[in-house]
Scaffold this motif. Structure first.
Motif, PDB file in Angstrom:
ATOM      1  N   PHE A  27      76.848 100.642  50.403  1.00  0.00           N
ATOM      2  CA  PHE A  27      75.750 101.433  49.846  1.00  0.00           C
ATOM      3  C   PHE A  27      74.925 100.598  48.865  1.00  0.00           C
ATOM      4  N   ALA A  28      75.591  99.737  48.099  1.00  0.00           N
ATOM      5  CA  ALA A  28      74.885  98.853  47.160  1.00  0.00           C
ATOM      6  C   ALA A  28      73.910  97.948  47.900  1.00  0.00           C
ATOM      7  N   GLU A  29      74.319  97.469  49.058  1.00  0.00           N
ATOM      8  CA  GLU A  29      73.430  96.635  49.861  1.00  0.00           C
ATOM      9  C   GLU A  29      72.205  97.431  50.309  1.00  0.00           C
ATOM     10  N   MET A  30      72.411  98.684  50.678  1.00  0.00           N
ATOM     11  CA  MET A  30      71.287  99.516  51.103  1.00  0.00           C
ATOM     12  C   MET A  30      70.359  99.824  49.930  1.00  0.00           C
ATOM     13  N   ILE A  31      70.925 100.050  48.756  1.00  0.00           N
ATOM     14  CA  ILE A  31      70.094 100.276  47.565  1.00  0.00           C
ATOM     15  C   ILE A  31      69.194  99.072  47.337  1.00  0.00           C
ATOM     16  N   LEU A  32      69.754  97.902  47.521  1.00  0.00           N
ATOM     17  CA  LEU A  32      68.994  96.674  47.310  1.00  0.00           C
ATOM     18  C   LEU A  32      67.851  96.548  48.309  1.00  0.00           C
ATOM     19  N   LYS A  33      68.089  96.939  49.548  1.00  0.00           N
ATOM     20  CA  LYS A  33      67.072  96.808  50.588  1.00  0.00           C
ATOM     21  C   LYS A  33      66.035  97.920  50.535  1.00  0.00           C
ATOM     22  N   VAL A  34      66.487  99.151  50.322  1.00  0.00           N
ATOM     23  CA  VAL A  34      65.601 100.309  50.433  1.00  0.00           C
ATOM     24  C   VAL A  34      65.222 100.886  49.075  1.00  0.00           C
ATOM     25  N   LYS A  35      65.956 100.509  48.041  1.00  0.00           N
ATOM     26  CA  LYS A  35      65.714 101.002  46.680  1.00  0.00           C
ATOM     27  C   LYS A  35      65.841 102.524  46.604  1.00  0.00           C
ATOM     28  N   THR A  36      66.957 103.036  47.138  1.00  0.00           N
ATOM     29  CA  THR A  36      67.213 104.471  47.104  1.00  0.00           C
ATOM     30  C   THR A  36      68.635 104.738  46.643  1.00  0.00           C
ATOM     31  N   GLU A  37      68.782 104.993  45.371  1.00  0.00           N
ATOM     32  CA  GLU A  37      70.114 105.292  44.841  1.00  0.00           C
ATOM     33  C   GLU A  37      70.368 106.794  44.756  1.00  0.00           C
ATOM     34  N   GLU A  38      69.374 107.603  45.127  1.00  0.00           N
ATOM     35  CA  GLU A  38      69.503 109.057  45.016  1.00  0.00           C
ATOM     36  C   GLU A  38      70.520 109.643  45.989  1.00  0.00           C
ATOM     37  N   LYS A  39      70.917 108.873  46.994  1.00  0.00           N
ATOM     38  CA  LYS A  39      71.873 109.379  47.977  1.00  0.00           C
ATOM     39  C   LYS A  39      73.276 109.518  47.400  1.00  0.00           C
ATOM     40  N   CYS A  40      73.539 108.922  46.269  1.00  0.00           N
ATOM     41  CA  CYS A  40      74.856 109.028  45.632  1.00  0.00           C
ATOM     42  C   CYS A  40      74.822 110.196  44.651  1.00  0.00           C
ATOM     43  N   PRO A  41      75.516 111.290  44.972  1.00  0.00           N
ATOM     44  CA  PRO A  41      75.478 112.453  44.081  1.00  0.00           C
ATOM     45  C   PRO A  41      76.130 112.193  42.720  1.00  0.00           C
ATOM     46  N   PHE A  42      77.014 111.225  42.660  1.00  0.00           N
ATOM     47  CA  PHE A  42      77.703 110.949  41.405  1.00  0.00           C
ATOM     48  C   PHE A  42      76.790 110.261  40.394  1.00  0.00           C
ATOM     49  N   LEU A  43      75.799 109.507  40.876  1.00  0.00           N
ATOM     50  CA  LEU A  43      74.861 108.849  39.959  1.00  0.00           C
ATOM     51  C   LEU A  43      73.969 109.847  39.239  1.00  0.00           C
ATOM     52  N   LEU A  44      73.912 111.061  39.750  1.00  0.00           N
ATOM     53  CA  LEU A  44      73.106 112.104  39.106  1.00  0.00           C
ATOM     54  C   LEU A  44      73.875 112.840  38.011  1.00  0.00           C
ATOM     55  N   LYS A  45      75.193 112.633  37.986  1.00  0.00           N
ATOM     56  CA  LYS A  45      76.022 113.288  36.958  1.00  0.00           C
ATOM     57  C   LYS A  45      75.864 112.576  35.625  1.00  0.00           C
TER      58      LYS A  45
END
Length: 95
Positions: A27-45
């Motif tokens: 997922f970290a690799e995808m964040i780097l490529k697409v710049k979308t960390e919103e898919k991780c519900p825990f990061l919103l906590k």
């Protein structure tokens, strides 16, 4: 500089598949490529909001063109490496 590792270290590390990736490092690799960390519900906590902010800052400061020059190789176990071994069991041919 290994941006994927830096981002993965800021993720919760639960490998829960809530983001549709089996592991947080993928997922970290995808964040780097697409710049979308919103898919991780825990990061919103609340407990991960500071990490979410750090990830956004890190990703916003990365020149994506520099990343395209990195060579990455995917192994049998889905882990990636930036080099290959000359003598590796995957490279051996059995006759």
């Amino acid at each position: 500089m290994d941006y994927i590792k830096k981002i993965a270290d800021l993720l919760p590390g639960y490998n829960c598949n809530a983001c549709n990736y089996r592991r947080c490092d993928l997922f970290a690799e995808m964040i780097l490529k697409v710049k979308t960390e919103e898919k991780c519900p825990f990061l919103l906590k609340e407990e991960f909001k500071e990490n979410n902010k750090k990830i956004k800052e890190l990703v916003s400061n990365i020149d994506i063109n520099l990343l395209k020059t990195e060579r990455r190789f995917k192994g049998l176990d889905d882990y990636e490496a930036d080099f290959l071994l000359d003598l590796c069991r995957e490279n051996l041919q059995v006759e």
